[in-house]
Design an enzyme around this catalytic site. Structure first.
Site, PDB file in Angstrom:
ATOM      1  N   HIS A  86       1.067  -1.410  -0.019  1.00  0.00           N
ATOM      2  CA  HIS A  86       0.190  -0.302  -0.327  1.00  0.00           C
ATOM      3  C   HIS A  86       0.932   0.862  -0.376  1.00  0.00           C
ATOM      4  O   HIS A  86       0.767   2.375  -0.420  1.00  0.00           O
ATOM      5  CB  HIS A  86      -1.009  -0.040   1.187  1.00  0.00           C
ATOM      6  CG  HIS A  86      -2.200  -1.871   1.741  1.00  0.00           C
ATOM      7  ND1 HIS A  86      -2.733  -1.401   0.230  1.00  0.00           N
ATOM      8  CD2 HIS A  86      -2.110  -1.902   2.666  1.00  0.00           C
ATOM      9  CE1 HIS A  86      -3.083  -2.465   0.849  1.00  0.00           C
ATOM     10  NE2 HIS A  86      -3.224  -3.153   1.963  1.00  0.00           N
ATOM     11  N   THR A 208      -6.046   4.856   6.307  1.00  0.00           N
ATOM     12  CA  THR A 208      -6.312   3.094   5.657  1.00  0.00           C
ATOM     13  C   THR A 208      -7.410   2.902   6.825  1.00  0.00           C
ATOM     14  O   THR A 208      -6.884   3.010   8.236  1.00  0.00           O
ATOM     15  CB  THR A 208      -4.711   2.785   5.747  1.00  0.00           C
ATOM     16  OG1 THR A 208      -4.067   2.773   7.111  1.00  0.00           O
ATOM     17  CG2 THR A 208      -4.115   3.817   4.494  1.00  0.00           C
TER      18      THR A 208
END
Ligand SMILES: [Zn+2]
Length: 261
Positions: A86, A208
């Site tokens: 990510h 996130t």
């Protein structure tokens, strides 16, 4: 009868198994993208309240007083570099050495990582990159210092080609495979920080999943600089990794000062 009992026992076992957040696949596009994060599992859904991050920082709304006094005490040293799929995340090998203070309360640096393009917008404008220094107090409170990057070389950290030379070792050793790591023996984290630590504070969330709230956000007012080639390299390895801006709702923004400690 026995068969159906066994089947129902299996069914129950499957339904009560918790889905661990770290195992839930999420991304920045398509059907696991930001607009669906809240539906991917129960924990993700519960985390999304009315105080989410990032936001569009409207400078006209920033109040001149009311912020916590910021101190930053970061120490150069060895850092691990992780490609977690990510982002690129760097963590100090020596724990509890680097910290920030908010009104005197210590929050220790856990890791820092990057987003391309920026997650926070300033007066509606996106910047090419944003760095998040993630700090945590002994009580478990998170405080994230955000440093926004512009393209350009008018900066003491710049090489002649406009690239940021402090980031260079991390960029040159950037792991391209998910879960791959690298190590930088001496990373000059103190030189990443701008000279002035004036900042804008608000209460928000992780950006996130699970986007848990109660995070103190500290957005440094002064910009850092790097070259377009550096933004592009990150983007080639990770792809776009910015969550869209979230509603401010009734939250307030505060200007505050900061000092190196
Ligand atoms: Zn981040």
């Amino acid at each position: 009868m026995v068969k159906s009992l066994i089947l129902s026992a299996i069914f129950m076992a499957l339904t009560v198994l918790p889905a661990f957040a770290s195992e839930v696949h999420w991304s920045y596009k398509g059907d696991t993208g930001p607009e669906y994060w809240g539906c991917l599992n129960e924990e993700f859904g519960k985390a999304i309240g009315s105080a989410q991050s990032p936001i569009d920082v409207q400078m006209g709304r920033v109040e001149q007083t009311g912020g916590a006094k910021l101190g930053i005490h970061y120490v150069d040293g060895a850092f691990s570099v992780l490609n977690n799929g990510h982002t690129i995340q760097m963590a100090p090998e020596v724990k509890n050495e680097s910290y920030i203070t908010l009104d005197g309360e210590k929050h220790y640096l856990q890791q820092f990582h990057f987003h391309v393009p920026s997650e926070h917008h300033i007066n509606g404008v996106t910047l090419p990159m944003e760095l998040h220094f993630v700090n945590k107090s002994d009580a478990g409170k998170l405080a994230v210092v955000a440093l926004l990057f512009k393209e350009g070389g008018s900066y003491s950290n710049s090489k002649g080609d406009g690239s940021n030379k402090i980031l260079a070792p991390a960029w040159e050793n950037m792991p391209t495979e998910r879960n791959a790591t690298a190590r930088i023996a001496k990373f000059a984290i103190t030189k990443l920080l701008p000279a002035k630590l004036t900042n804008i504070q608000y209460s928000g969330s992780l950006t996130t999943p699970p986007t848990a709230e109660g995070v103190s956000w500290i957005i440094l007012d002064e910009r850092a600089y790097a070259a377009d080639a550096q933004f592009k390299k990150f983007n080639t390895v990770i792809g776009d990794n910015a969550r869209p801006v979230q509603p401010l709702n009734d939250r307030r923004l505060y200007l505050s000062s900061g000092v190196r400690q």
